[in-house]
Write a protein that holds these residues in place. Structure first.
Motif, PDB file in Angstrom:
ATOM      1  N   VAL A  31       0.847  -1.202   0.000  1.00  0.00           N
ATOM      2  CA  VAL A  31       0.000   0.000   0.000  1.00  0.00           C
ATOM      3  C   VAL A  31       0.878   1.246   0.000  1.00  0.00           C
ATOM      4  O   VAL A  31       0.631   2.205  -0.731  1.00  0.00           O
ATOM      5  CB  VAL A  31      -0.956  -0.012   1.219  1.00  0.00           C
ATOM      6  CG1 VAL A  31      -1.616   1.345   1.418  1.00  0.00           C
ATOM      7  CG2 VAL A  31      -2.001  -1.093   1.055  1.00  0.00           C
ATOM      8  N   ASN A  32       1.934   1.257   0.796  1.00  0.00           N
ATOM      9  CA  ASN A  32       2.838   2.409   0.856  1.00  0.00           C
ATOM     10  C   ASN A  32       3.506   2.652  -0.496  1.00  0.00           C
ATOM     11  O   ASN A  32       3.658   3.798  -0.922  1.00  0.00           O
ATOM     12  CB  ASN A  32       3.883   2.208   1.946  1.00  0.00           C
ATOM     13  CG  ASN A  32       4.691   3.465   2.196  1.00  0.00           C
ATOM     14  OD1 ASN A  32       4.129   4.528   2.429  1.00  0.00           O
ATOM     15  ND2 ASN A  32       5.998   3.339   2.128  1.00  0.00           N
ATOM     16  N   ALA A  33       3.898   1.569  -1.181  1.00  0.00           N
ATOM     17  CA  ALA A  33       4.569   1.705  -2.481  1.00  0.00           C
ATOM     18  C   ALA A  33       3.620   2.237  -3.541  1.00  0.00           C
ATOM     19  O   ALA A  33       4.026   3.007  -4.421  1.00  0.00           O
ATOM     20  CB  ALA A  33       5.143   0.355  -2.910  1.00  0.00           C
ATOM     21  N   LEU A  34       2.358   1.854  -3.478  1.00  0.00           N
ATOM     22  CA  LEU A  34       1.380   2.277  -4.493  1.00  0.00           C
ATOM     23  C   LEU A  34       0.760   3.627  -4.194  1.00  0.00           C
ATOM     24  O   LEU A  34       0.200   4.263  -5.076  1.00  0.00           O
ATOM     25  CB  LEU A  34       0.277   1.219  -4.614  1.00  0.00           C
ATOM     26  CG  LEU A  34       0.740  -0.158  -5.101  1.00  0.00           C
ATOM     27  CD1 LEU A  34      -0.402  -1.150  -5.026  1.00  0.00           C
ATOM     28  CD2 LEU A  34       1.301  -0.068  -6.509  1.00  0.00           C
ATOM     29  N   ARG A  35       0.845   4.074  -2.988  1.00  0.00           N
ATOM     30  CA  ARG A  35       0.238   5.328  -2.542  1.00  0.00           C
ATOM     31  C   ARG A  35       1.048   6.529  -3.016  1.00  0.00           C
ATOM     32  O   ARG A  35       2.259   6.565  -2.834  1.00  0.00           O
ATOM     33  CB  ARG A  35       0.200   5.301  -1.012  1.00  0.00           C
ATOM     34  CG  ARG A  35      -0.399   6.491  -0.376  1.00  0.00           C
ATOM     35  CD  ARG A  35      -0.435   6.273   1.147  1.00  0.00           C
ATOM     36  NE  ARG A  35      -0.747   7.512   1.768  1.00  0.00           N
ATOM     37  CZ  ARG A  35       0.109   8.221   2.478  1.00  0.00           C
ATOM     38  NH1 ARG A  35       1.315   7.782   2.697  1.00  0.00           N
ATOM     39  NH2 ARG A  35      -0.249   9.361   3.002  1.00  0.00           N
ATOM     40  N   PRO A  36       0.397   7.529  -3.616  1.00  0.00           N
ATOM     41  CA  PRO A  36       1.141   8.749  -3.962  1.00  0.00           C
ATOM     42  C   PRO A  36       1.659   9.405  -2.678  1.00  0.00           C
ATOM     43  O   PRO A  36       0.922   9.539  -1.706  1.00  0.00           O
ATOM     44  CB  PRO A  36       0.107   9.644  -4.635  1.00  0.00           C
ATOM     45  CG  PRO A  36      -1.067   8.776  -4.923  1.00  0.00           C
ATOM     46  CD  PRO A  36      -0.994   7.596  -4.005  1.00  0.00           C
ATOM     47  N   GLY A  37       2.900   9.793  -2.677  1.00  0.00           N
ATOM     48  CA  GLY A  37       3.492  10.424  -1.495  1.00  0.00           C
ATOM     49  C   GLY A  37       3.674   9.451  -0.355  1.00  0.00           C
ATOM     50  O   GLY A  37       3.537   9.821   0.803  1.00  0.00           O
ATOM     51  N   GLY A  38       3.989   8.201  -0.668  1.00  0.00           N
ATOM     52  CA  GLY A  38       4.206   7.202   0.373  1.00  0.00           C
ATOM     53  C   GLY A  38       5.356   7.595   1.287  1.00  0.00           C
ATOM     54  O   GLY A  38       6.206   8.416   0.950  1.00  0.00           O
ATOM     55  N   ILE A  39       5.377   6.989   2.440  1.00  0.00           N
ATOM     56  CA  ILE A  39       6.409   7.283   3.425  1.00  0.00           C
ATOM     57  C   ILE A  39       7.703   6.582   3.019  1.00  0.00           C
ATOM     58  O   ILE A  39       7.695   5.372   2.790  1.00  0.00           O
ATOM     59  CB  ILE A  39       5.974   6.814   4.826  1.00  0.00           C
ATOM     60  CG1 ILE A  39       4.676   7.514   5.226  1.00  0.00           C
ATOM     61  CG2 ILE A  39       7.067   7.041   5.856  1.00  0.00           C
ATOM     62  CD1 ILE A  39       4.022   6.929   6.461  1.00  0.00           C
ATOM     63  N   PRO A  40       8.817   7.322   2.914  1.00  0.00           N
ATOM     64  CA  PRO A  40      10.077   6.662   2.554  1.00  0.00           C
ATOM     65  C   PRO A  40      10.520   5.706   3.658  1.00  0.00           C
ATOM     66  O   PRO A  40      10.410   6.017   4.842  1.00  0.00           O
ATOM     67  CB  PRO A  40      11.063   7.818   2.391  1.00  0.00           C
ATOM     68  CG  PRO A  40      10.457   8.960   3.123  1.00  0.00           C
ATOM     69  CD  PRO A  40       8.976   8.744   3.136  1.00  0.00           C
ATOM     70  N   LEU A  41      10.988   4.538   3.251  1.00  0.00           N
ATOM     71  CA  LEU A  41      11.441   3.554   4.235  1.00  0.00           C
ATOM     72  C   LEU A  41      12.801   3.916   4.796  1.00  0.00           C
ATOM     73  O   LEU A  41      13.117   3.589   5.929  1.00  0.00           O
ATOM     74  CB  LEU A  41      11.485   2.167   3.595  1.00  0.00           C
ATOM     75  CG  LEU A  41      10.127   1.653   3.103  1.00  0.00           C
ATOM     76  CD1 LEU A  41      10.289   0.286   2.464  1.00  0.00           C
ATOM     77  CD2 LEU A  41       9.126   1.609   4.234  1.00  0.00           C
ATOM     78  N   VAL A  42      13.608   4.581   3.985  1.00  0.00           N
ATOM     79  CA  VAL A  42      14.922   5.032   4.417  1.00  0.00           C
ATOM     80  C   VAL A  42      15.022   6.507   4.048  1.00  0.00           C
ATOM     81  O   VAL A  42      14.761   6.881   2.913  1.00  0.00           O
ATOM     82  CB  VAL A  42      16.046   4.237   3.722  1.00  0.00           C
ATOM     83  CG1 VAL A  42      17.401   4.750   4.145  1.00  0.00           C
ATOM     84  CG2 VAL A  42      15.915   2.755   4.007  1.00  0.00           C
ATOM     85  N   ALA A  43      15.361   7.325   5.015  1.00  0.00           N
ATOM     86  CA  ALA A  43      15.450   8.762   4.744  1.00  0.00           C
ATOM     87  C   ALA A  43      16.413   9.401   5.726  1.00  0.00           C
ATOM     88  O   ALA A  43      16.741   8.828   6.765  1.00  0.00           O
ATOM     89  CB  ALA A  43      14.081   9.417   4.856  1.00  0.00           C
ATOM     90  N   ASP A  44      16.830  10.595   5.391  1.00  0.00           N
ATOM     91  CA  ASP A  44      17.685  11.382   6.273  1.00  0.00           C
ATOM     92  C   ASP A  44      16.777  12.244   7.140  1.00  0.00           C
ATOM     93  O   ASP A  44      16.149  13.178   6.655  1.00  0.00           O
ATOM     94  CB  ASP A  44      18.622  12.249   5.426  1.00  0.00           C
ATOM     95  CG  ASP A  44      19.575  13.081   6.269  1.00  0.00           C
ATOM     96  OD1 ASP A  44      19.536  12.961   7.506  1.00  0.00           O
ATOM     97  OD2 ASP A  44      20.365  13.841   5.677  1.00  0.00           O
ATOM     98  N   TRP A  45      16.676  11.913   8.423  1.00  0.00           N
ATOM     99  CA  TRP A  45      15.817  12.652   9.336  1.00  0.00           C
ATOM    100  C   TRP A  45      16.611  13.614  10.209  1.00  0.00           C
ATOM    101  O   TRP A  45      16.113  14.106  11.217  1.00  0.00           O
ATOM    102  CB  TRP A  45      15.027  11.674  10.216  1.00  0.00           C
ATOM    103  CG  TRP A  45      14.126  10.794   9.418  1.00  0.00           C
ATOM    104  CD1 TRP A  45      14.310   9.471   9.167  1.00  0.00           C
ATOM    105  CD2 TRP A  45      12.938  11.166   8.725  1.00  0.00           C
ATOM    106  NE1 TRP A  45      13.300   8.997   8.373  1.00  0.00           N
ATOM    107  CE2 TRP A  45      12.444  10.013   8.084  1.00  0.00           C
ATOM    108  CE3 TRP A  45      12.230  12.352   8.575  1.00  0.00           C
ATOM    109  CZ2 TRP A  45      11.288  10.020   7.322  1.00  0.00           C
ATOM    110  CZ3 TRP A  45      11.077  12.349   7.808  1.00  0.00           C
ATOM    111  CH2 TRP A  45      10.614  11.204   7.195  1.00  0.00           C
ATOM    112  N   SER A  46      17.826  13.923   9.832  1.00  0.00           N
ATOM    113  CA  SER A  46      18.651  14.853  10.608  1.00  0.00           C
ATOM    114  C   SER A  46      18.027  16.249  10.548  1.00  0.00           C
ATOM    115  O   SER A  46      17.279  16.566   9.627  1.00  0.00           O
ATOM    116  CB  SER A  46      20.063  14.898  10.039  1.00  0.00           C
ATOM    117  OG  SER A  46      20.047  15.492   8.755  1.00  0.00           O
ATOM    118  N   PRO A  47      18.351  17.108  11.520  1.00  0.00           N
ATOM    119  CA  PRO A  47      17.804  18.464  11.499  1.00  0.00           C
ATOM    120  C   PRO A  47      18.126  19.203  10.201  1.00  0.00           C
ATOM    121  O   PRO A  47      17.283  19.912   9.663  1.00  0.00           O
ATOM    122  CB  PRO A  47      18.471  19.147  12.700  1.00  0.00           C
ATOM    123  CG  PRO A  47      18.804  18.035  13.629  1.00  0.00           C
ATOM    124  CD  PRO A  47      19.125  16.863  12.741  1.00  0.00           C
ATOM    125  N   ALA A  48      19.313  19.018   9.688  1.00  0.00           N
ATOM    126  CA  ALA A  48      19.691  19.709   8.451  1.00  0.00           C
ATOM    127  C   ALA A  48      18.802  19.294   7.288  1.00  0.00           C
ATOM    128  O   ALA A  48      18.429  20.118   6.456  1.00  0.00           O
ATOM    129  CB  ALA A  48      21.157  19.422   8.124  1.00  0.00           C
TER     130      ALA A  48
END
Length: 172
Positions: A31-48
């Motif tokens: 569902v996440n893969a098919l959904r527009p604007g899905g939540i990335p499984l790996v991302a940079d969540w640093s403050p920068a």
């Protein structure tokens, strides 16, 4: 009921539970893969990475730059933490505009900092603290042009031994 039957029942329940978890996990990923604007499984969540203005410019200010602006008195520092935390210690001269109580404090801020061209540095405490980010975005939306976030501002400030101000029992 024998021990063998009990063991068999427990193993069957564990297999079924694990199967349900795997099915739920596969469905969620699909569902996440098919959904527009899905939540990335790996991302940079640093403050920068999190803190960028609509223009794409970083809202994060490094500690050394903030200290220079502090020493030159070229910026207004705004503490987004609760009043109790502010009273226990803050950057000298900082304004307290707690994000959680922003409606009660915003008029004081706008009276104290009427010029939207003023450099404003917002801080709170901890890498994951989003109070300063939320307050900074609100100030930008209100027309302030030079708003920066000092990520983990209070923590960085105190760890490096910069001046600290505390309110005494009379609230000064």
């Amino acid at each position: 009921m024998s021990d063998a039957t009990t063991d068999s029942t427990i193993k069957q329940a564990l297999r079924q539970g694990l199967s349900l978890l795997v099915i739920a996990w596969v469905l969620a990923l699909g569902v996440n893969a098919l959904r527009p604007g899905g939540i990335p499984l790996v991302a940079d969540w640093s403050p920068a990475a999190r803190l960028s203005a609509a223009t794409g410019e970083s809202m994060v200010i490094p500690l050394d730059e903030a200290v220079v602006l502090y020493d030159r008195r070229e910026a207004v520092f705004v503490d987004a933490r609760l009043p109790e935390e502010f009273a226990a210690g803050h950057i000298p001269g900082a304004l307290n505009v707690p994000w959680i109580l922003v409606d009660e404090y915003e008029e004081q801020f706008f009276t104290t900092v009427p010029d939207p061209e003023t450099i404003v540095i917002v801080y709170c405490d901890g890498e994951a603290c989003a109070l300063s980010e939320d307050l900074a975005r609100m100030l930008i939306d209100m027309g302030y042009v030079h708003v920066k976030v000092l990520a983990d501002g209070w923590g960085q400030w105190t760890r490096h031994g910069y001046p600290v101000e505390k309110e005494d029992r009379h609230g000064s």
